[in-house]
Design a protein around this motif. Sequence first.
Motif, PDB file in Angstrom:
ATOM      1  N   ALA A  76       0.826  -1.205   0.000  1.00  0.00           N
ATOM      2  CA  ALA A  76       0.000   0.000   0.000  1.00  0.00           C
ATOM      3  C   ALA A  76       0.861   1.256   0.000  1.00  0.00           C
ATOM      4  CB  ALA A  76      -0.937  -0.012   1.202  1.00  0.00           C
ATOM      5  N   ALA A  77       1.948   1.241   0.756  1.00  0.00           N
ATOM      6  CA  ALA A  77       2.844   2.397   0.774  1.00  0.00           C
ATOM      7  C   ALA A  77       3.456   2.612  -0.614  1.00  0.00           C
ATOM      8  CB  ALA A  77       3.935   2.196   1.825  1.00  0.00           C
ATOM      9  N   TRP A  78       3.841   1.514  -1.276  1.00  0.00           N
ATOM     10  CA  TRP A  78       4.387   1.620  -2.624  1.00  0.00           C
ATOM     11  C   TRP A  78       3.337   2.148  -3.594  1.00  0.00           C
ATOM     12  CZ3 TRP A  78       2.698  -0.928  -7.019  1.00  0.00           C
ATOM     13  CH2 TRP A  78       3.499  -0.759  -8.151  1.00  0.00           C
ATOM     14  N   ALA A  79       2.118   1.605  -3.505  1.00  0.00           N
ATOM     15  CA  ALA A  79       1.041   2.019  -4.414  1.00  0.00           C
ATOM     16  C   ALA A  79       0.714   3.496  -4.231  1.00  0.00           C
ATOM     17  CB  ALA A  79      -0.196   1.161  -4.191  1.00  0.00           C
ATOM     18  N   GLN A  80       0.757   3.978  -2.995  1.00  0.00           N
ATOM     19  CA  GLN A  80       0.453   5.397  -2.757  1.00  0.00           C
ATOM     20  C   GLN A  80       1.465   6.321  -3.437  1.00  0.00           C
ATOM     21  OE1 GLN A  80      -0.134   6.602   1.282  1.00  0.00           O
ATOM     22  NE2 GLN A  80      -2.191   5.760   1.349  1.00  0.00           N
ATOM     23  N   GLU A  81       2.665   5.846  -3.644  1.00  0.00           N
ATOM     24  CA  GLU A  81       3.662   6.652  -4.343  1.00  0.00           C
ATOM     25  C   GLU A  81       3.370   6.759  -5.841  1.00  0.00           C
ATOM     26  OE1 GLU A  81       7.522   5.070  -3.606  1.00  0.00           O
ATOM     27  OE2 GLU A  81       7.307   5.192  -1.430  1.00  0.00           O
ATOM     28  N   HIS A  82       2.602   5.811  -6.375  1.00  0.00           N
ATOM     29  CA  HIS A  82       2.353   5.748  -7.814  1.00  0.00           C
ATOM     30  C   HIS A  82       0.922   6.120  -8.213  1.00  0.00           C
ATOM     31  CE1 HIS A  82       6.251   3.907  -8.515  1.00  0.00           C
ATOM     32  NE2 HIS A  82       6.023   3.163  -7.453  1.00  0.00           N
ATOM     33  N   VAL A  83       0.079   6.407  -7.222  1.00  0.00           N
ATOM     34  CA  VAL A  83      -1.330   6.647  -7.512  1.00  0.00           C
ATOM     35  C   VAL A  83      -1.845   7.843  -6.711  1.00  0.00           C
ATOM     36  CG1 VAL A  83      -3.486   5.408  -7.875  1.00  0.00           C
ATOM     37  CG2 VAL A  83      -1.510   4.143  -7.198  1.00  0.00           C
ATOM     38  N   LEU A  89      -4.725   8.707  -4.632  1.00  0.00           N
ATOM     39  CA  LEU A  89      -5.746   7.887  -3.968  1.00  0.00           C
ATOM     40  C   LEU A  89      -7.181   8.379  -4.133  1.00  0.00           C
ATOM     41  CD1 LEU A  89      -4.284   6.453  -0.673  1.00  0.00           C
ATOM     42  CD2 LEU A  89      -4.807   5.321  -2.805  1.00  0.00           C
ATOM     43  N   PRO A  90      -7.455   9.690  -4.135  1.00  0.00           N
ATOM     44  CA  PRO A  90      -8.852  10.086  -4.319  1.00  0.00           C
ATOM     45  C   PRO A  90      -9.472   9.594  -5.631  1.00  0.00           C
ATOM     46  CG  PRO A  90      -7.615  11.915  -3.430  1.00  0.00           C
ATOM     47  CD  PRO A  90      -6.619  10.840  -3.776  1.00  0.00           C
ATOM     48  N   ASP A 143      -3.587  14.392   6.355  1.00  0.00           N
ATOM     49  CA  ASP A 143      -2.781  15.332   5.559  1.00  0.00           C
ATOM     50  C   ASP A 143      -3.552  15.893   4.364  1.00  0.00           C
ATOM     51  OD1 ASP A 143      -2.825  13.305   3.698  1.00  0.00           O
ATOM     52  OD2 ASP A 143      -0.661  13.116   3.522  1.00  0.00           O
ATOM     53  N   SER A 144      -4.783  15.487   4.179  1.00  0.00           N
ATOM     54  CA  SER A 144      -5.732  15.955   3.150  1.00  0.00           C
ATOM     55  C   SER A 144      -5.347  15.559   1.726  1.00  0.00           C
ATOM     56  CB  SER A 144      -5.950  17.470   3.234  1.00  0.00           C
ATOM     57  OG  SER A 144      -4.814  18.193   2.825  1.00  0.00           O
ATOM     58  N   ARG A 145      -4.227  14.907   1.545  1.00  0.00           N
ATOM     59  CA  ARG A 145      -3.780  14.495   0.207  1.00  0.00           C
ATOM     60  C   ARG A 145      -4.545  13.279  -0.296  1.00  0.00           C
ATOM     61  NH1 ARG A 145      -0.186  10.733  -1.383  1.00  0.00           N
ATOM     62  NH2 ARG A 145       0.380  10.283   0.758  1.00  0.00           N
ATOM     63  N   THR A 146      -4.946  12.395   0.614  1.00  0.00           N
ATOM     64  CA  THR A 146      -5.588  11.146   0.219  1.00  0.00           C
ATOM     65  C   THR A 146      -7.109  11.182   0.361  1.00  0.00           C
ATOM     66  OG1 THR A 146      -5.335  10.209   2.427  1.00  0.00           O
ATOM     67  CG2 THR A 146      -3.551   9.820   0.855  1.00  0.00           C
ATOM     68  N   VAL A 185      -8.870  17.002  -0.963  1.00  0.00           N
ATOM     69  CA  VAL A 185      -9.121  18.156  -0.095  1.00  0.00           C
ATOM     70  C   VAL A 185      -7.929  19.112  -0.180  1.00  0.00           C
ATOM     71  CG1 VAL A 185      -9.411  18.889   2.304  1.00  0.00           C
ATOM     72  CG2 VAL A 185     -10.637  16.879   1.460  1.00  0.00           C
ATOM     73  N   ARG A 186      -6.723  18.559  -0.204  1.00  0.00           N
ATOM     74  CA  ARG A 186      -5.526  19.394  -0.299  1.00  0.00           C
ATOM     75  C   ARG A 186      -5.537  20.220  -1.583  1.00  0.00           C
ATOM     76  NH1 ARG A 186       0.386  17.133   0.653  1.00  0.00           N
ATOM     77  NH2 ARG A 186      -0.275  17.455   2.785  1.00  0.00           N
ATOM     78  N   GLY A 187      -5.962  19.632  -2.701  1.00  0.00           N
ATOM     79  CA  GLY A 187      -6.028  20.360  -3.961  1.00  0.00           C
ATOM     80  C   GLY A 187      -6.957  21.554  -3.881  1.00  0.00           C
ATOM     81  N   VAL A 188      -8.103  21.384  -3.237  1.00  0.00           N
ATOM     82  CA  VAL A 188      -9.066  22.484  -3.110  1.00  0.00           C
ATOM     83  C   VAL A 188      -8.535  23.541  -2.144  1.00  0.00           C
ATOM     84  CG1 VAL A 188     -11.399  23.110  -2.370  1.00  0.00           C
ATOM     85  CG2 VAL A 188     -11.031  21.054  -3.739  1.00  0.00           C
ATOM     86  N   VAL A 189      -7.914  23.112  -1.055  1.00  0.00           N
ATOM     87  CA  VAL A 189      -7.355  24.064  -0.095  1.00  0.00           C
ATOM     88  C   VAL A 189      -6.226  24.875  -0.750  1.00  0.00           C
ATOM     89  CG1 VAL A 189      -6.023  24.255   2.055  1.00  0.00           C
ATOM     90  CG2 VAL A 189      -8.024  22.760   1.956  1.00  0.00           C
ATOM     91  N   ASN A 190      -5.368  24.222  -1.498  1.00  0.00           N
ATOM     92  CA  ASN A 190      -4.243  24.922  -2.133  1.00  0.00           C
ATOM     93  C   ASN A 190      -4.693  25.850  -3.252  1.00  0.00           C
ATOM     94  OD1 ASN A 190      -2.419  23.676  -0.465  1.00  0.00           O
ATOM     95  ND2 ASN A 190      -1.813  22.125  -1.953  1.00  0.00           N
ATOM     96  N   ASP A 191      -5.629  25.395  -4.089  1.00  0.00           N
ATOM     97  CA  ASP A 191      -6.017  26.156  -5.278  1.00  0.00           C
ATOM     98  C   ASP A 191      -7.212  27.069  -5.033  1.00  0.00           C
ATOM     99  OD1 ASP A 191      -4.090  24.570  -6.468  1.00  0.00           O
ATOM    100  OD2 ASP A 191      -5.546  23.193  -7.340  1.00  0.00           O
ATOM    101  N   GLY A 192      -8.003  26.796  -4.022  1.00  0.00           N
ATOM    102  CA  GLY A 192      -9.246  27.516  -3.804  1.00  0.00           C
ATOM    103  C   GLY A 192     -10.395  26.825  -4.515  1.00  0.00           C
TER     104      GLY A 192
END
Length: 186
Positions: A97-104, A106-107, A138-141, A173-180
């Motif tokens: 799962a840790a490896w897959a998260q580096e390549h994908v 997740l949302p 961390d709002s990234r996933t 969520v991180r994308g919306v927080v960063n970009d508005g």
Amino acid sequence: MARAVLVNSVLDSLPTYAMMALSLPPALITAMDSLRRAFMWTREDKVSGADCLIAWDMVTRPKECGGLGIRDLAVQNRCLLMKLVHCLHNPAASSWAAWAQEHVDLPSMDGTIAGDHWETIRALLPAYQDITVVEVGDSRTTSFWRDAWLHIGRLADVLPALYSHSLRPTTSVRGVVNDGVRAHLV
């Protein structure tokens, strides 16, 4: 009697092991069900309809619902693959799962991983999002629209008109927080 124990053990453990790693083709599930049905009613390799005492759909129902509690292999396969989706979203104990998260991402589960197996797992993401509640972390996933991360539920369900104007419905969520929010709407 030794054959009965061996056949029962193989038929119980082999499908479970295989279903944890890949989506079984419907023809294979049908063949395994045919063997299970034959062994259950006649302890032979084949069985005719006249030998079956109960319809197979009734046999695979839980005992509480009047069935015999024999597992439905198609449902079990889907559930075990859903565990992989859960493992992806909770990678603490899984190197895969840790490896897959580096390549994908997740949302959306889009990324550099490809293949029929990955497509099957990705197809289960909406069902997984329907049955889970997310801590943002961390709002990234966390999917902004499709994950239930607010107490009101999934934003796609609560605000369908706004969701229909989303440029990137799989954004985090991180994308919306960063970009508005405006950057993600038409």
